[in-house]
Design a protein around this motif. Structure first.
Motif, PDB file in Angstrom:
ATOM      1  N   LEU A 156      74.598  -2.279  -3.755  1.00 22.19           N
ATOM      2  CA  LEU A 156      74.335  -1.898  -2.377  1.00 22.19           C
ATOM      3  C   LEU A 156      72.857  -1.574  -2.192  1.00 22.19           C
ATOM      4  N   SER A 157      72.338  -1.875  -1.028  1.00 23.09           N
ATOM      5  CA  SER A 157      70.954  -1.512  -0.712  1.00 23.09           C
ATOM      6  C   SER A 157      70.867  -0.026  -0.382  1.00 23.09           C
ATOM      7  N   GLY A 158      69.661   0.491  -0.282  1.00 21.51           N
ATOM      8  CA  GLY A 158      69.494   1.885   0.110  1.00 21.51           C
ATOM      9  C   GLY A 158      70.053   2.853  -0.909  1.00 21.51           C
ATOM     10  N   ALA A 331      72.329   3.619  26.502  1.00 19.71           N
ATOM     11  CA  ALA A 331      72.712   3.049  25.212  1.00 19.71           C
ATOM     12  C   ALA A 331      71.704   2.028  24.703  1.00 19.71           C
ATOM     13  N   ILE A 332      71.062   1.304  25.627  1.00 18.92           N
ATOM     14  CA  ILE A 332      70.106   0.278  25.223  1.00 18.92           C
ATOM     15  C   ILE A 332      68.945   0.862  24.424  1.00 18.92           C
ATOM     16  N   GLU A 333      68.708   2.154  24.576  1.00 19.70           N
ATOM     17  CA  GLU A 333      67.569   2.790  23.911  1.00 19.70           C
ATOM     18  C   GLU A 333      67.861   3.208  22.474  1.00 19.70           C
ATOM     19  N   ILE A 334      69.090   3.027  22.013  1.00 20.32           N
ATOM     20  CA  ILE A 334      69.375   3.385  20.616  1.00 20.32           C
ATOM     21  C   ILE A 334      69.888   2.173  19.838  1.00 20.32           C
ATOM     22  N   THR A 335      69.536   0.990  20.319  1.00 20.98           N
ATOM     23  CA  THR A 335      69.919  -0.228  19.608  1.00 20.98           C
ATOM     24  C   THR A 335      68.789  -0.681  18.695  1.00 20.98           C
ATOM     25  N   GLY A 336      69.083  -1.639  17.828  1.00 18.67           N
ATOM     26  CA  GLY A 336      68.031  -2.227  17.011  1.00 18.67           C
ATOM     27  C   GLY A 336      67.944  -1.717  15.599  1.00 18.67           C
ATOM     28  N   GLY A 337      69.033  -1.181  15.068  1.00 18.67           N
ATOM     29  CA  GLY A 337      69.018  -0.770  13.673  1.00 18.67           C
ATOM     30  C   GLY A 337      69.033   0.734  13.502  1.00 18.67           C
ATOM     31  N   PRO A 338      68.903   1.214  12.258  1.00 14.11           N
ATOM     32  CA  PRO A 338      68.967   2.650  11.978  1.00 14.11           C
ATOM     33  C   PRO A 338      67.863   3.425  12.706  1.00 14.11           C
ATOM     34  N   LEU A 339      68.238   4.562  13.273  1.00 15.51           N
ATOM     35  CA  LEU A 339      67.288   5.398  13.998  1.00 15.51           C
ATOM     36  C   LEU A 339      67.355   6.836  13.495  1.00 15.51           C
ATOM     37  N   PHE A 340      66.316   7.269  12.804  1.00 15.37           N
ATOM     38  CA  PHE A 340      66.147   8.669  12.399  1.00 15.37           C
ATOM     39  C   PHE A 340      67.375   9.215  11.672  1.00 15.37           C
ATOM     40  N   ILE A 341      67.987   8.379  10.822  1.00  9.98           N
ATOM     41  CA  ILE A 341      69.210   8.820  10.141  1.00  9.98           C
ATOM     42  C   ILE A 341      68.923   9.868   9.075  1.00  9.98           C
ATOM     43  N   GLU A 396      77.224   4.693  11.918  1.00 13.60           N
ATOM     44  CA  GLU A 396      76.291   4.239  12.929  1.00 13.60           C
ATOM     45  C   GLU A 396      75.350   3.293  12.195  1.00 13.60           C
ATOM     46  N   PRO A 397      74.456   2.592  12.865  1.00 12.24           N
ATOM     47  CA  PRO A 397      73.564   1.683  12.138  1.00 12.24           C
ATOM     48  C   PRO A 397      72.844   2.398  10.982  1.00 12.24           C
ATOM     49  N   GLU A 424      66.443   1.337   6.427  1.00 12.08           N
ATOM     50  CA  GLU A 424      65.674   0.141   6.776  1.00 12.08           C
ATOM     51  C   GLU A 424      66.501  -0.904   7.523  1.00 12.08           C
ATOM     52  N   LYS A 425      67.797  -0.944   7.285  1.00 11.31           N
ATOM     53  CA  LYS A 425      68.618  -1.965   7.917  1.00 11.31           C
ATOM     54  C   LYS A 425      70.050  -1.469   8.052  1.00 11.31           C
ATOM     55  N   GLU A 426      70.822  -2.172   8.868  1.00 10.42           N
ATOM     56  CA  GLU A 426      72.215  -1.789   9.060  1.00 10.42           C
ATOM     57  C   GLU A 426      73.015  -2.049   7.786  1.00 10.42           C
TER      58      GLU A 426
END
Length: 449
Positions: A156-158, A331-341, A396-397, A424-426
């Motif tokens: 697994l990555s990460g 919702a559109i503002e939290i798309t695009g991959g992992p955010l501050f996880i 979540e992503p 870095e990625k989902e």
């Protein structure tokens, strides 16, 4: 935080499907000019043989499933589920009846390149023998063992962790069976809701509340399967809110309970249960606060929050309670991959999850058990290997977490916990779920020894 009800059921009750296989129309053999009539396949046998070809796309789902089935699970969904199965287990090789319950129902073996699935199938003889029900009950990886499971986790990555613990006796008496990175803190997504359940159970036990008490859905949130269309302040019981929070991961139910019980009271419960790094969980965010802080338009607010100490963070949340609400969320503002996880989340180690599950086991009541068992997080066939299955997961992503409280048929109690983070990625939810199911199958075998 997103609804997990069932990303994790993909391999179980959600894939109620079977398969279509073109009938054999080869010439019948002849001896001395007399034609030998080959035995006719029954409708059930035919559909069982066709299952592998529906999964691999050689037969169209619309020709195989009854319309009543497709009304529940669309052709597009079946295609996605089939692709996920192939990604996890390799190409389907064959399918055939293992045992027949009656002329309309059978247990079918669906053999993949790397696994064998047991599938319960029901046909409708009055509708061209089309499939009206199909349930993947169990999936066994061919030649699987714990070393292979460990190796696949390592790919697994990460970052990832897993832990299998036997709960001996009462209190802090544990026996680790398998463990990796169990002390490390991971983002756990909606698994944090178990802490809210623990506080609610404690307040019921102390006589402050009853499960039948009426509360209101007064804090709506994003990704709320049960409550999203309910009017604000609709009355429901605490039992219902808790059931939605755990089984459907409903965020509106979660935030309504958090505000009712009190943020500080839940935080005290986190401390009492014995979280190994409680500061990382404080302040204990509501789901809509976490969503709001991650929004791109709240960059300035987020920067202030992350730079502040705990006391100041609480003040920021209080001062911006009108801004961090569902009606301001986009919702559109939290798309695009992992955010501050690694910063705006809920965190726990695998060891923390063990303590949390044991706390619920020893301090909860029958209703807590029932709530945790609504959604078992595994297939029906896998559930049958256990006397009790309690589950909570989250994702979540970039984040997935799956956690089980299990009692074997011989009475032994186990906690099985796993988490995977990648900033870095989902992460691939279905890939991780497949690993966890393999680990659970291994534990089920150990449990009866």
């Amino acid at each position: 935080m997103l609804n997990q009800s069932f990303k994790f059921a993909i391999l179980g009750t959600l894939l109620s499907s079977a398969a279509f296989h073109p009938a054999a129309h080869a010439m019948s053999p002849q001896i001395d000019g007399a034609e030998i009539i080959a035995p006719q396949e029954s409708g059930l046998e035919l559909r069982a043989a066709q299952l592998s070809e529906v999964i691999n796309g050689k037969v169209e789902a619309k020709d195989y499933f009854a319309q009543s089935f497709l009304n529940a699970i669309s052709v597009a969904q079946i295609k996605i589920l089939s692709e996920q199965l192939i990604a996890q287990y390799g190409a389907p090789q064959s399918s055939y009846i293992a045992s027949k319950q009656n002329p309309q129902q059978a247990l079918v073996n669906l053999e993949f390149e790397n696994a064998i699935a047991n599938v319960e199938m029901i046909i409708d003889p009055k509708n061209g023998d089309k499939i009206i029900g199909l349930l993947i009950k169990d999936v066994a990886t061919k030649g699987d063992n714990i070393d292979k499971i460990k190796e696949d986790f390592s790919n697994l990555s990460g970052q990832y962790s897993y832990k299998v613990t036997l709960l001996d006796g009462h209190g802090d008496q544990y026996r680790d069976i398998l463990s990796f990175n169990a002390d490390d803190q991971f983002a756990i997504g909606s698994t944090f809701k178990l802490y809210i359940l623990a506080e609610l159970a404690a307040q019921v036990k102390e006589g402050k509340r009853k499960w039948s008490d009426i509360a209101t859905i007064n804090h709506p949130s994003f990704s709320s399967t049960a409550t999203e269309n309910w009017p604000k302040n609709a009355p429901v019981t605490l039992h219902t809110l808790a059931s939605w929070m755990i089984s459907l991961s409903d965020n509106g139910a979660t935030d309504s309970l958090l505000h009712l019980l009190g943020r500080e009271q839940v935080e005290k419960r986190v401390l009492k249960i014995g979280h190994s790094n409680p500061e990382i969980m404080l302040p204990f965010l509501s789901t809509v606060e976490a969503f709001g802080l991650k929004m791109s338009s709240n960059e300035k607010l987020r920067g202030e929050y992350l730079a502040a100490n705990e006391m100041k963070q609480r003040q920021i949340l209080n001062d911006n309670d009108d801004a961090l609400t569902l009606d301001k969320f986009k919702a559109i503002e939290i798309t695009g991959g992992p955010l501050f996880i690694d910063k705006i989340e809920w965190f726990a180690s695998a060891n923390d999850i063990v303590r949390l599950m044991e706390h619920l086991r020893l301090n909860g009541d029958d209703i807590v058990d029932d709530i945790m068992a609504i959604n078992p997080g595994m297939s029906a066939g896998d559930s049958e290997k256990w006397q009790f299955v309690g589950y909570k997961g989250g994702s979540e992503p970039g984040v997935i977490s799956q956690n089980y409280l299990l009692q074997s048929n011989s009475g032994k109690w186990f906690v099985v916990s796993g988490s995977w983070n990648d900033s870095e990625k989902e992460v691939e939810d279905s890939k991780f779920s497949a690993l966890m199911f393999r680990l659970l199958n291994h534990v089920a075998l150990l449990a009866e020894k």
